[in-house]
Write a protein that holds these residues in place. Structure first.
Motif, PDB file in Angstrom:
ATOM      1  N   GLN A  23       0.831  -1.210   0.000  1.00 19.13           N
ATOM      2  CA  GLN A  23       0.000   0.000   0.000  1.00 19.13           C
ATOM      3  C   GLN A  23       0.864   1.258   0.000  1.00 19.13           C
ATOM      4  N   ALA A  24       2.000   1.219   0.701  1.00 15.79           N
ATOM      5  CA  ALA A  24       2.889   2.386   0.779  1.00 15.79           C
ATOM      6  C   ALA A  24       3.481   2.745  -0.587  1.00 15.79           C
ATOM      7  N   ILE A  25       3.631   1.754  -1.473  1.00 14.22           N
ATOM      8  CA  ILE A  25       4.157   2.054  -2.811  1.00 14.22           C
ATOM      9  C   ILE A  25       3.033   2.220  -3.830  1.00 14.22           C
ATOM     10  N   GLY A  26       1.813   2.305  -3.330  1.00 15.56           N
ATOM     11  CA  GLY A  26       0.678   2.614  -4.197  1.00 15.56           C
ATOM     12  C   GLY A  26       0.013   1.448  -4.884  1.00 15.56           C
ATOM     13  N   LEU A  27       0.341   0.223  -4.486  1.00 16.46           N
ATOM     14  CA  LEU A  27      -0.328  -0.938  -5.092  1.00 16.46           C
ATOM     15  C   LEU A  27      -1.670  -1.168  -4.419  1.00 16.46           C
ATOM     16  N   LYS A  28      -2.637  -1.539  -5.230  1.00 20.35           N
ATOM     17  CA  LYS A  28      -3.975  -1.857  -4.733  1.00 20.35           C
ATOM     18  C   LYS A  28      -4.322  -3.276  -5.171  1.00 20.35           C
ATOM     19  N   PRO A  29      -5.073  -3.996  -4.355  1.00 20.75           N
ATOM     20  CA  PRO A  29      -5.497  -5.341  -4.765  1.00 20.75           C
ATOM     21  C   PRO A  29      -6.276  -5.274  -6.079  1.00 20.75           C
ATOM     22  N   ARG A  30      -5.988  -6.211  -6.970  1.00 16.68           N
ATOM     23  CA  ARG A  30      -6.666  -6.281  -8.267  1.00 16.68           C
ATOM     24  C   ARG A  30      -7.608  -7.464  -8.356  1.00 16.68           C
ATOM     25  N   SER A  31      -7.390  -8.437  -7.462  1.00 13.55           N
ATOM     26  CA  SER A  31      -8.178  -9.663  -7.495  1.00 13.55           C
ATOM     27  C   SER A  31      -7.980 -10.389  -6.182  1.00 13.55           C
ATOM     28  N   LYS A  32      -8.648 -11.530  -6.047  1.00 10.63           N
ATOM     29  CA  LYS A  32      -8.452 -12.423  -4.902  1.00 10.63           C
ATOM     30  C   LYS A  32      -8.113 -13.803  -5.454  1.00 10.63           C
ATOM     31  N   ARG A  33      -7.314 -14.530  -4.714  1.00  8.29           N
ATOM     32  CA  ARG A  33      -6.951 -15.893  -5.104  1.00  8.29           C
ATOM     33  C   ARG A  33      -6.968 -16.762  -3.859  1.00  8.29           C
ATOM     34  N   THR A  34      -7.416 -17.992  -4.006  1.00 11.71           N
ATOM     35  CA  THR A  34      -7.429 -18.937  -2.895  1.00 11.71           C
ATOM     36  C   THR A  34      -6.096 -19.671  -2.847  1.00 11.71           C
ATOM     37  N   TYR A  35      -5.499 -19.707  -1.663  1.00 12.29           N
ATOM     38  CA  TYR A  35      -4.213 -20.387  -1.446  1.00 12.29           C
ATOM     39  C   TYR A  35      -4.381 -21.461  -0.382  1.00 12.29           C
ATOM     40  N   GLU A  36      -3.623 -22.529  -0.542  1.00 13.43           N
ATOM     41  CA  GLU A  36      -3.578 -23.583   0.473  1.00 13.43           C
ATOM     42  C   GLU A  36      -2.416 -23.304   1.411  1.00 13.43           C
ATOM     43  N   LEU A  37      -2.676 -23.319   2.704  1.00 12.18           N
ATOM     44  CA  LEU A  37      -1.649 -23.089   3.711  1.00 12.18           C
ATOM     45  C   LEU A  37      -0.959 -24.404   4.072  1.00 12.18           C
ATOM     46  N   ALA A  38       0.123 -24.306   4.828  1.00 11.74           N
ATOM     47  CA  ALA A  38       0.907 -25.485   5.206  1.00 11.74           C
ATOM     48  C   ALA A  38       0.082 -26.514   5.968  1.00 11.74           C
ATOM     49  N   ASP A  39      -0.924 -26.056   6.722  1.00 12.25           N
ATOM     50  CA  ASP A  39      -1.744 -26.990   7.501  1.00 12.25           C
ATOM     51  C   ASP A  39      -2.889 -27.601   6.689  1.00 12.25           C
ATOM     52  N   GLY A  40      -2.955 -27.267   5.383  1.00 11.75           N
ATOM     53  CA  GLY A  40      -3.987 -27.827   4.516  1.00 11.75           C
ATOM     54  C   GLY A  40      -5.237 -26.966   4.400  1.00 11.75           C
ATOM     55  N   SER A  41      -5.357 -25.963   5.251  1.00 12.37           N
ATOM     56  CA  SER A  41      -6.523 -25.083   5.164  1.00 12.37           C
ATOM     57  C   SER A  41      -6.361 -24.124   3.983  1.00 12.37           C
ATOM     58  N   GLU A  42      -7.478 -23.532   3.570  1.00  8.51           N
ATOM     59  CA  GLU A  42      -7.455 -22.606   2.445  1.00  8.51           C
ATOM     60  C   GLU A  42      -7.851 -21.216   2.914  1.00  8.51           C
ATOM     61  N   VAL A  43      -7.269 -20.209   2.270  1.00  7.36           N
ATOM     62  CA  VAL A  43      -7.560 -18.817   2.593  1.00  7.36           C
ATOM     63  C   VAL A  43      -7.600 -18.019   1.294  1.00  7.36           C
ATOM     64  N   LYS A  44      -8.534 -17.095   1.200  1.00  2.00           N
ATOM     65  CA  LYS A  44      -8.659 -16.247   0.019  1.00  2.00           C
ATOM     66  C   LYS A  44      -7.972 -14.912   0.330  1.00  2.00           C
ATOM     67  N   LEU A  45      -6.990 -14.541  -0.511  1.00  2.37           N
ATOM     68  CA  LEU A  45      -6.183 -13.352  -0.245  1.00  2.37           C
ATOM     69  C   LEU A  45      -6.181 -12.402  -1.436  1.00  2.37           C
ATOM     70  N   ASP A  46      -6.001 -11.116  -1.140  1.00  2.00           N
ATOM     71  CA  ASP A  46      -5.879 -10.106  -2.181  1.00  2.00           C
ATOM     72  C   ASP A  46      -4.537 -10.259  -2.891  1.00  2.00           C
ATOM     73  N   ILE A  47      -4.543 -10.008  -4.212  1.00  2.00           N
ATOM     74  CA  ILE A  47      -3.317 -10.080  -5.005  1.00  2.00           C
ATOM     75  C   ILE A  47      -3.238  -8.895  -5.967  1.00  2.00           C
ATOM     76  N   ALA A  48      -2.038  -8.652  -6.457  1.00  2.00           N
ATOM     77  CA  ALA A  48      -1.786  -7.649  -7.491  1.00  2.00           C
ATOM     78  C   ALA A  48      -0.533  -8.066  -8.245  1.00  2.00           C
ATOM     79  N   GLY A  49      -0.218  -7.351  -9.294  1.00  2.00           N
ATOM     80  CA  GLY A  49       1.022  -7.581 -10.028  1.00  2.00           C
ATOM     81  C   GLY A  49       2.050  -6.545  -9.609  1.00  2.00           C
ATOM     82  N   ALA A  50       3.304  -6.958  -9.527  1.00  4.55           N
ATOM     83  CA  ALA A  50       4.377  -6.040  -9.139  1.00  4.55           C
ATOM     84  C   ALA A  50       5.663  -6.419  -9.867  1.00  4.55           C
ATOM     85  N   GLN A  51       6.565  -5.477  -9.894  1.00  2.00           N
ATOM     86  CA  GLN A  51       7.913  -5.717 -10.410  1.00  2.00           C
ATOM     87  C   GLN A  51       8.770  -6.114  -9.215  1.00  2.00           C
ATOM     88  N   VAL A  52       9.444  -7.252  -9.314  1.00  2.88           N
ATOM     89  CA  VAL A  52      10.255  -7.773  -8.219  1.00  2.88           C
ATOM     90  C   VAL A  52      11.692  -7.920  -8.716  1.00  2.88           C
TER      91      VAL A  52
END
Length: 120
Positions: free
Chosen positions: A41-70
């Motif tokens: 947020q400090a560099i001006g990125l805003k969420p563009r979508s949400k994606r579901t990810y599987e965590l190490a314990d097998g549970s799933e969580v839906k998180l905000d995502i965006a594209g960035a230069q890394v």
């Protein structure tokens, strides 16, 4: 197995002068990069979508995502970044690593550059 960390710069592709540098855990089990939301947020990125990810314990969580230069190890890649909790440890995922032809040496736990990124 040990842990490997690398300094990474995350840039806003629309405003490349806006960037954040951090020490990222290299995680070949993670697909995308995870960054505390406050830094994105400090560099001006805003969420563009949400994606579901599987965590190490097998549970799933839906998180905000965006594209960035890394940027890391002298390489630049445009990749998906996940808006994580503000106290989360930043993670450099395998997609960014493989996109520029870098892998983790399992014996030394160091990052090594391949002669060329794999296209197969």
């Amino acid at each position: 197995m040990g842990v490997t960390h690398v300094t990474v710069t995350v840039r806003n592709p629309a405003q490349p002068e806006k960037a954040w540098d951090g020490l990222f855990l290299v995680d070949t089990g993670a697909v995308d990069c995870l960054v505390p939301a406050k830094h994105l947020q400090a560099i001006g990125l805003k969420p563009r979508s949400k994606r579901t990810y599987e965590l190490a314990d097998g549970s799933e969580v839906k998180l905000d995502i965006a594209g960035a230069q890394v940027e890391f190890m002298g390489e630049t890649v445009w990749t998906t970044v996940i808006f994580a909790a503000d106290d989360a440890e930043p993670i450099l995922g395998v997609t960014a690593l493989e996109s520029v032809g870098i892998e983790v040496d399992p014996r030394s736990q160091r990052l090594k550059r391949l002669p060329a990124p794999r296209l197969k």
